[in-house]
Design an enzyme around this catalytic site. Structure first.
Site, short mmCIF file in Angstrom:
data_model
loop_
_atom_site.label_atom_id
_atom_site.label_comp_id
_atom_site.label_asym_id
_atom_site.label_seq_id
_atom_site.Cartn_x
_atom_site.Cartn_y
_atom_site.Cartn_z
N ASP A 109 -14.49 6.06 5.84
CA ASP A 109 -13.11 5.61 6.01
C ASP A 109 -12.34 6.01 4.74
O ASP A 109 -12.61 5.52 3.66
CB ASP A 109 -13.08 4.09 6.21
CG ASP A 109 -11.67 3.55 6.42
OD1 ASP A 109 -10.70 4.32 6.27
OD2 ASP A 109 -11.54 2.35 6.70
N HIS A 112 -14.54 -2.48 5.23
CA HIS A 112 -13.40 -3.17 5.82
C HIS A 112 -13.75 -3.88 7.12
O HIS A 112 -14.69 -3.50 7.82
CB HIS A 112 -12.28 -2.16 6.07
CG HIS A 112 -10.97 -2.75 6.44
ND1 HIS A 112 -10.55 -2.86 7.74
CD2 HIS A 112 -9.98 -3.30 5.67
CE1 HIS A 112 -9.35 -3.42 7.77
NE2 HIS A 112 -8.99 -3.70 6.53
N LYS A 122 -0.52 3.76 4.71
CA LYS A 122 -0.58 3.42 3.29
C LYS A 122 0.21 4.47 2.51
O LYS A 122 1.43 4.47 2.56
CB LYS A 122 -2.04 3.29 2.88
CG LYS A 122 -2.73 2.15 3.63
CD LYS A 122 -4.19 2.04 3.34
CE LYS A 122 -4.80 0.83 4.03
NZ LYS A 122 -4.70 0.87 5.51
N SER A 127 -10.95 -1.29 -0.72
CA SER A 127 -9.61 -1.86 -0.69
C SER A 127 -9.41 -3.08 -1.59
O SER A 127 -8.28 -3.41 -1.92
CB SER A 127 -9.23 -2.24 0.75
OG SER A 127 -10.14 -3.20 1.27
N GLU A 147 -16.70 3.64 2.57
CA GLU A 147 -15.30 3.96 2.34
C GLU A 147 -15.22 4.86 1.12
O GLU A 147 -16.09 4.82 0.26
CB GLU A 147 -14.48 2.69 2.11
CG GLU A 147 -14.50 1.73 3.29
CD GLU A 147 -13.66 0.48 3.04
OE1 GLU A 147 -12.67 0.56 2.29
OE2 GLU A 147 -14.01 -0.58 3.60
N HIS A 200 -7.68 4.49 1.85
CA HIS A 200 -6.98 4.31 0.58
C HIS A 200 -7.06 5.55 -0.32
O HIS A 200 -6.56 5.51 -1.45
CB HIS A 200 -7.52 3.08 -0.16
CG HIS A 200 -7.17 1.80 0.52
ND1 HIS A 200 -5.95 1.17 0.34
CD2 HIS A 200 -7.86 1.03 1.40
CE1 HIS A 200 -5.92 0.07 1.08
NE2 HIS A 200 -7.06 -0.03 1.72
N ASN A 206 0.82 -1.21 0.00
CA ASN A 206 0.00 0.00 0.00
C ASN A 206 0.86 1.27 0.00
O ASN A 206 0.34 2.36 0.25
CB ASN A 206 -0.91 0.02 1.23
CG ASN A 206 -1.93 -1.10 1.20
OD1 ASN A 206 -2.44 -1.47 0.14
ND2 ASN A 206 -2.25 -1.66 2.35
#
Length: 384
Positions: free
Chosen positions: A199, A124, A233, A174, A170, A202, A35
């Site tokens: 979230d 997640h 990440k 992911s 998110e 990423h 990541n």
């Protein structure tokens, strides 16, 4: 039955299914699995900046010595929180030891008995851990499906009229690397009086001004009750923060059990986070290089001839996916790539549903054109 026998049976079952997890030694080859999207975790230039700032601290500590509410607080941590609040365009920020802990603390403390949590079915595991620890009711809605979400919001008006309704999403998912439909989701939550939690793990460092995430890039940041940003990440460090109104942060300090009872992050980590955000702002070429790598991969992958059932998923995020149903077949593809020094790991059931096993391909600013060509060429050979 003894506990050892029960555990061994569970491990044996995993091995028979071809999905027993094992820790593996560090491997050599082109990185298509980490990541570290901008390469900051391995940047000598950033490491020098961090070392200089850490050595310049008046009283640097190897460890925080306790939780933030005991001996672990510091002016350094509080200054970083103020900076992160500015970066993420929020009223206040609160540091956590990891994104997993931040998500767990946020949801478990906010959602109470009589409330309802509506979550995207692909969120997640850390978000799921949070709702399992809460006393709220919970329901999944189909991934990025606004019609299904609206139907559940309408139903919640009757079933949870006396409570609060939280919607969890998110920004970048992911496994597939696709983006949430944030603008439409904001409209729905505003219309039905639901509280939106996001979230940004990423998207941190990748989207928005100086890496402040997708919600900020879209100008939607003020519509979220809470936003979670992680630093392990693209930021190349460790830890996370939650941002929102000051009253939300005050609440988490008092009721977020993982925050209250965890030893704080050490000074070196705080310095690393601080320096990384400065570095991203000073080096916009990193994100430009990442976009060029993504564009090259898309161009080459579009020429792949894949068998029926194998699905190529391309996104504008660093995360790309190649769905290869079946644990054995997916692992065989990953092994063939490893032989060509292309390190892309298979994501197997039960991490993803059976039949949705995939190769998760992570692209980075430091990946070369030769590496991208080698990766795509080997995928083509595998399916020829």
């Amino acid at each position: 039955m003894s506990i050892q026998k029960r555990i061994q049976e569970q491990l044996n079952k995993r091995e028979q299914q071809g999905n027993l997890r094992r820790l593996k030694p560090e491997r050599e080859g082109a990185d298509f699995f980490s990541n570290d999207y901008l390469g900051l975790a391995q940047s000598p230039a950033l490491a020098r900046v961090v070392a200089e700032r850490y050595s310049a601290l008046e009283k640097p500590r190897m460890g925080a010595t306790g939780s933030r509410l005991l001996s672990g607080n510091s002016a350094l941590a509080m200054r970083l929180e103020q900076k992160l609040a500015r970066v993420f365009e929020a009223e206040a920020a609160l540091l956590f030891n990891s994104g997993y802990v931040a998500n767990m603390a946020l949801i478990a403390s906010l959602a109470q008995k009589g409330d309802l949590i509506l979550y995207d079915e692909l969120v997640h595991a850390s978000l799921r851990e949070g709702y399992r620890l809460s006393f709220a009711d919970r329901k999944a809605f189909l991934h990025n499906n606004l019609s299904d979400l609206e139907q559940k919001l309408q139903s919640a008006r009757q079933t949870h009229a006396a409570g609060c309704v939280f919607v969890i999403t998110e920004s970048v998912y992911s496994m597939d690397g696709d983006n949430a439909v944030l603008a439409d989701m904001v409209d729905l939550c505003n219309r039905y009086g639901a509280y939106l939690l996001i979230d940004e793990a990423h998207s941190t460092g990748i989207f928005g001004q100086n890496g402040n995430g997708l919600a900020c890039e879209l100008g939607l940041q003020q519509h979220f009750l809470a936003r979670v940003y992680t630093f392990g990440k693209a930021i190349g460090a460790h830890g996370a923060c939650i941002v929102g109104k000051q009253w939300l942060i005050d609440y988490l300090v008092n009721f977020g059990r993982p925050f209250i009872y965890s030893t704080a992050m050490p000074d070196h980590t705080l310095v690393s986070i601080d320096a990384a955000f400065d570095y991203i702002g000073q080096h916009p070429e990193l994100n430009m290089q990442l976009r060029q790598v993504i564009a090259l991969y898309h161009e080459l992958a579009a020429e792949l001839r894949l068998p029926e059932g194998v699905q190529l998923i391309c996104n504008q995020s660093p995360i790309q996916a190649l769905v290869v149903p079946g644990n054995d077949r997916c692992k065989a593809l990953a092994d063939s790539l490893m032989q060509q020094k292309c390190l892309a790991l298979p994501i197997l059931a039960p991490t993803v549903p059976a039949g949705a096993e995939r190769l998760r391909i992570c692209l980075h600013a430091f990946n070369t054109a030769e590496e991208i060509n080698r990766l795509v060429a080997q995928i083509a050979r595998f399916f020829a």
